[in-house]
Design a protein around this motif. Structure first.
Motif, PDB file in Angstrom:
ATOM      1  N   TYR A   1       6.897   6.267  -1.756  1.00  0.00           N
ATOM      2  CA  TYR A   1       6.800   5.608  -3.061  1.00  0.00           C
ATOM      3  C   TYR A   1       8.161   5.583  -3.763  1.00  0.00           C
ATOM      4  CZ  TYR A   1       5.742   4.603  -7.874  1.00  0.00           C
ATOM      5  OH  TYR A   1       5.752   4.043  -9.137  1.00  0.00           O
ATOM      6  N   LEU A   2       8.858   6.709  -3.772  1.00  0.00           N
ATOM      7  CA  LEU A   2      10.150   6.768  -4.457  1.00  0.00           C
ATOM      8  C   LEU A   2      11.173   5.829  -3.821  1.00  0.00           C
ATOM      9  CD1 LEU A   2      10.399  10.592  -5.188  1.00  0.00           C
ATOM     10  CD2 LEU A   2       9.959   8.748  -6.823  1.00  0.00           C
ATOM     11  N   LEU A   3      11.191   5.777  -2.484  1.00  0.00           N
ATOM     12  CA  LEU A   3      12.120   4.861  -1.833  1.00  0.00           C
ATOM     13  C   LEU A   3      11.739   3.408  -2.066  1.00  0.00           C
ATOM     14  CD1 LEU A   3      12.901   6.717   1.504  1.00  0.00           C
ATOM     15  CD2 LEU A   3      14.402   6.363  -0.444  1.00  0.00           C
ATOM     16  N   LEU A   4      10.443   3.119  -2.092  1.00  0.00           N
ATOM     17  CA  LEU A   4      10.018   1.752  -2.408  1.00  0.00           C
ATOM     18  C   LEU A   4      10.403   1.375  -3.834  1.00  0.00           C
ATOM     19  CD1 LEU A   4       6.447   1.570  -0.836  1.00  0.00           C
ATOM     20  CD2 LEU A   4       8.436   0.232  -0.146  1.00  0.00           C
ATOM     21  N   LYS A   5      10.204   2.290  -4.747  1.00  0.00           N
ATOM     22  CA  LYS A   5      10.453   2.015  -6.163  1.00  0.00           C
ATOM     23  C   LYS A   5      11.936   1.840  -6.470  1.00  0.00           C
ATOM     24  CE  LYS A   5       8.811   1.559 -10.303  1.00  0.00           C
ATOM     25  NZ  LYS A   5       8.295   0.265 -10.655  1.00  0.00           N
ATOM     26  N   HIS A   6      12.805   2.509  -5.716  1.00  0.00           N
ATOM     27  CA  HIS A   6      14.230   2.484  -6.057  1.00  0.00           C
ATOM     28  C   HIS A   6      15.117   1.722  -5.068  1.00  0.00           C
ATOM     29  CE1 HIS A   6      13.629   5.199  -9.391  1.00  0.00           C
ATOM     30  NE2 HIS A   6      12.898   5.961  -8.598  1.00  0.00           N
ATOM     31  N   PHE A   7      14.701   1.605  -3.797  1.00  0.00           N
ATOM     32  CA  PHE A   7      15.611   1.031  -2.805  1.00  0.00           C
ATOM     33  C   PHE A   7      15.045  -0.162  -2.043  1.00  0.00           C
ATOM     34  CE2 PHE A   7      16.881   5.522  -3.153  1.00  0.00           C
ATOM     35  CZ  PHE A   7      18.172   5.327  -3.613  1.00  0.00           C
ATOM     36  N   ALA A   8      13.822  -0.557  -2.324  1.00  0.00           N
ATOM     37  CA  ALA A   8      13.241  -1.711  -1.630  1.00  0.00           C
ATOM     38  C   ALA A   8      13.770  -2.998  -2.259  1.00  0.00           C
ATOM     39  CB  ALA A   8      11.718  -1.660  -1.714  1.00  0.00           C
ATOM     40  N   SER A   9      13.338  -4.096  -1.731  1.00  0.00           N
ATOM     41  CA  SER A   9      13.713  -5.402  -2.265  1.00  0.00           C
ATOM     42  C   SER A   9      13.292  -5.504  -3.734  1.00  0.00           C
ATOM     43  CB  SER A   9      13.016  -6.488  -1.437  1.00  0.00           C
ATOM     44  OG  SER A   9      13.326  -7.760  -1.951  1.00  0.00           O
ATOM     45  N   HIS A  10      14.030  -6.287  -4.493  1.00  0.00           N
ATOM     46  CA  HIS A  10      13.759  -6.401  -5.935  1.00  0.00           C
ATOM     47  C   HIS A  10      12.349  -6.907  -6.228  1.00  0.00           C
ATOM     48  CE1 HIS A  10      14.115 -10.802  -6.059  1.00  0.00           C
ATOM     49  NE2 HIS A  10      15.048 -10.629  -5.131  1.00  0.00           N
ATOM     50  N   ASP A  11      11.828  -7.791  -5.371  1.00  0.00           N
ATOM     51  CA  ASP A  11      10.469  -8.281  -5.624  1.00  0.00           C
ATOM     52  C   ASP A  11       9.415  -7.206  -5.349  1.00  0.00           C
ATOM     53  OD1 ASP A  11      11.136  -8.452  -2.960  1.00  0.00           O
ATOM     54  OD2 ASP A  11       9.913 -10.224  -2.566  1.00  0.00           O
ATOM     55  N   VAL A  12       9.717  -6.227  -4.511  1.00  0.00           N
ATOM     56  CA  VAL A  12       8.798  -5.113  -4.275  1.00  0.00           C
ATOM     57  C   VAL A  12       8.887  -4.102  -5.415  1.00  0.00           C
ATOM     58  CG1 VAL A  12       8.265  -3.180  -2.728  1.00  0.00           C
ATOM     59  CG2 VAL A  12       8.889  -5.412  -1.780  1.00  0.00           C
ATOM     60  N   ARG A  13      10.105  -3.794  -5.827  1.00  0.00           N
ATOM     61  CA  ARG A  13      10.304  -2.808  -6.907  1.00  0.00           C
ATOM     62  C   ARG A  13       9.636  -3.235  -8.201  1.00  0.00           C
ATOM     63  NH1 ARG A  13      16.333  -2.635  -5.513  1.00  0.00           N
ATOM     64  NH2 ARG A  13      16.292  -4.418  -6.876  1.00  0.00           N
ATOM     65  N   ASP A  14       9.622  -4.527  -8.471  1.00  0.00           N
ATOM     66  CA  ASP A  14       9.135  -5.022  -9.755  1.00  0.00           C
ATOM     67  C   ASP A  14       7.667  -5.446  -9.744  1.00  0.00           C
ATOM     68  OD1 ASP A  14      11.735  -4.664 -10.626  1.00  0.00           O
ATOM     69  OD2 ASP A  14      12.317  -6.728 -10.157  1.00  0.00           O
ATOM     70  N   SER A  15       6.970  -5.280  -8.636  1.00  0.00           N
ATOM     71  CA  SER A  15       5.598  -5.747  -8.528  1.00  0.00           C
ATOM     72  C   SER A  15       4.667  -4.605  -8.135  1.00  0.00           C
ATOM     73  CB  SER A  15       5.513  -6.858  -7.476  1.00  0.00           C
ATOM     74  OG  SER A  15       4.172  -7.180  -7.214  1.00  0.00           O
ATOM     75  N   THR A  16       3.666  -4.374  -8.961  1.00  0.00           N
ATOM     76  CA  THR A  16       2.675  -3.341  -8.664  1.00  0.00           C
ATOM     77  C   THR A  16       1.879  -3.694  -7.415  1.00  0.00           C
ATOM     78  OG1 THR A  16       2.503  -2.908 -11.028  1.00  0.00           O
ATOM     79  CG2 THR A  16       0.760  -2.036  -9.633  1.00  0.00           C
ATOM     80  N   GLU A  17       1.584  -4.987  -7.220  1.00  0.00           N
ATOM     81  CA  GLU A  17       0.818  -5.417  -6.062  1.00  0.00           C
ATOM     82  C   GLU A  17       1.573  -5.145  -4.767  1.00  0.00           C
ATOM     83  OE1 GLU A  17       1.446  -7.554  -8.661  1.00  0.00           O
ATOM     84  OE2 GLU A  17      -0.505  -7.432  -9.636  1.00  0.00           O
ATOM     85  N   TYR A  18       2.862  -5.491  -4.753  1.00  0.00           N
ATOM     86  CA  TYR A  18       3.655  -5.238  -3.554  1.00  0.00           C
ATOM     87  C   TYR A  18       3.827  -3.742  -3.298  1.00  0.00           C
ATOM     88  CZ  TYR A  18       5.058 -10.011  -2.466  1.00  0.00           C
ATOM     89  OH  TYR A  18       5.059 -11.322  -2.093  1.00  0.00           O
ATOM     90  N   LEU A  19       4.053  -2.972  -4.350  1.00  0.00           N
ATOM     91  CA  LEU A  19       4.149  -1.522  -4.183  1.00  0.00           C
ATOM     92  C   LEU A  19       2.870  -0.971  -3.569  1.00  0.00           C
ATOM     93  CD1 LEU A  19       5.958  -0.251  -7.398  1.00  0.00           C
ATOM     94  CD2 LEU A  19       6.735  -0.017  -5.048  1.00  0.00           C
ATOM     95  N   PHE A  20       1.730  -1.420  -4.072  1.00  0.00           N
ATOM     96  CA  PHE A  20       0.447  -0.970  -3.531  1.00  0.00           C
ATOM     97  C   PHE A  20       0.302  -1.395  -2.069  1.00  0.00           C
ATOM     98  CE2 PHE A  20      -4.084  -1.701  -2.688  1.00  0.00           C
ATOM     99  CZ  PHE A  20      -4.554  -0.412  -2.875  1.00  0.00           C
ATOM    100  N   PHE A  21       0.659  -2.642  -1.766  1.00  0.00           N
ATOM    101  CA  PHE A  21       0.562  -3.163  -0.402  1.00  0.00           C
ATOM    102  C   PHE A  21       1.406  -2.329   0.558  1.00  0.00           C
ATOM    103  CE2 PHE A  21       2.538  -6.046   2.767  1.00  0.00           C
ATOM    104  CZ  PHE A  21       1.418  -6.294   3.546  1.00  0.00           C
ATOM    105  N   TYR A  22       2.638  -2.049   0.179  1.00  0.00           N
ATOM    106  CA  TYR A  22       3.514  -1.282   1.065  1.00  0.00           C
ATOM    107  C   TYR A  22       3.121   0.193   1.135  1.00  0.00           C
ATOM    108  CZ  TYR A  22       6.543  -5.244   1.870  1.00  0.00           C
ATOM    109  OH  TYR A  22       7.028  -6.465   2.268  1.00  0.00           O
ATOM    110  N   MET A  23       2.528   0.730   0.081  1.00  0.00           N
ATOM    111  CA  MET A  23       2.007   2.104   0.151  1.00  0.00           C
ATOM    112  C   MET A  23       0.813   2.174   1.100  1.00  0.00           C
ATOM    113  SD  MET A  23       3.771   4.287  -1.512  1.00  0.00           S
ATOM    114  CE  MET A  23       2.603   5.640  -1.520  1.00  0.00           C
ATOM    115  N   VAL A  24      -0.044   1.162   1.070  1.00  0.00           N
ATOM    116  CA  VAL A  24      -1.176   1.117   2.000  1.00  0.00           C
ATOM    117  C   VAL A  24      -0.668   0.993   3.428  1.00  0.00           C
ATOM    118  CG1 VAL A  24      -3.146  -0.292   2.741  1.00  0.00           C
ATOM    119  CG2 VAL A  24      -2.840   0.263   0.331  1.00  0.00           C
ATOM    120  N   MET A  25       0.365   0.181   3.631  1.00  0.00           N
ATOM    121  CA  MET A  25       0.962   0.081   4.958  1.00  0.00           C
ATOM    122  C   MET A  25       1.537   1.419   5.396  1.00  0.00           C
ATOM    123  SD  MET A  25       2.775  -3.643   5.561  1.00  0.00           S
ATOM    124  CE  MET A  25       4.251  -2.985   6.204  1.00  0.00           C
ATOM    125  N   GLY A  26       2.154   2.142   4.474  1.00  0.00           N
ATOM    126  CA  GLY A  26       2.678   3.471   4.797  1.00  0.00           C
ATOM    127  C   GLY A  26       1.572   4.439   5.178  1.00  0.00           C
ATOM    128  N   GLY A  27       0.457   4.377   4.452  1.00  0.00           N
ATOM    129  CA  GLY A  27      -0.694   5.204   4.800  1.00  0.00           C
ATOM    130  C   GLY A  27      -1.240   4.846   6.174  1.00  0.00           C
TER     131      GLY A  27
END
Length: 173
Positions: A37-63
């Protein structure tokens, strides 16, 4: 995600019932998700960092990647359910925890930077995770470390394996 959740539920249930080394696995899974989560929030693409949906999607992928780990570990002669939960092998718990963190770091590193889409992340995870797994298989076959962990129950060897898996996951990610 369902498979990972089921596996985690079994770990928690057996850990409460027996008080064995499964706590290491549960803690490492939680820490891995926080790192992702921390790496997604701070170092991912700008569209991922700024979108709750993308953050959730990539966290589910991580799980899901962590859920796949339960099917990869038997390839290297480490079965957390049998070795840790049933037999109470602390050395195997250290190795499995390092494996979870290492694979999580492969996934987290695959999300860093700007890219064209999610398929690039999947490609990078397969590339990094596959290389990580093949290096673990080679390391285990060359050194015989897995016998020292699963049969000999050598805690120091389990910790060294965890360090190797975390370090290689960090580099490959």
């Amino acid at each position: 995600v369902f498979l990972w959740g089921r596996w985690l539920w079994q770990c928690i249930h057996l850990c409460r019932a027996r008080g064995n080394g499964a706590t290491w696995i549960n803690v490492s899974a939680g820490v891995t998700l926080v790192i992702i989560y921390l790496l997604l929030k701070h170092f991912a693409s700008h569209d991922v960092r700024d979108s709750t949906e993308y953050l959730f999607f990539y966290m589910v992928m991580g799980g899901a990647v962590l859920g796949i780990a339960q099917f990869l570990f038997p390839l290297v002669d480490l079965i957390p359910r049998d070795d840790v939960l049933e037999r109470g092998n602390h050395a195997a718990a250290y190795g499995a925890s390092g494996g979870i963190l290492g694979l999580g770091l492969c996934y987290a590193g695959s999300n860093m930077g700007d890219g064209p889409g999610w398929w690039v992340v999947v490609f990078c995870v397969v590339l990094a995770g596959g290389t990580w797994l093949l290096s673990w298989i080679a390391y285990g076959r060359i050194t015989g470390i897995m016998d020292s962990i699963t049969v000999g129950r050598d805690n120091a060897t389990g910790i060294r394996l965890a360090g190797y898996l975390i370090g290689s996951g960090l580099i490959l990610g």
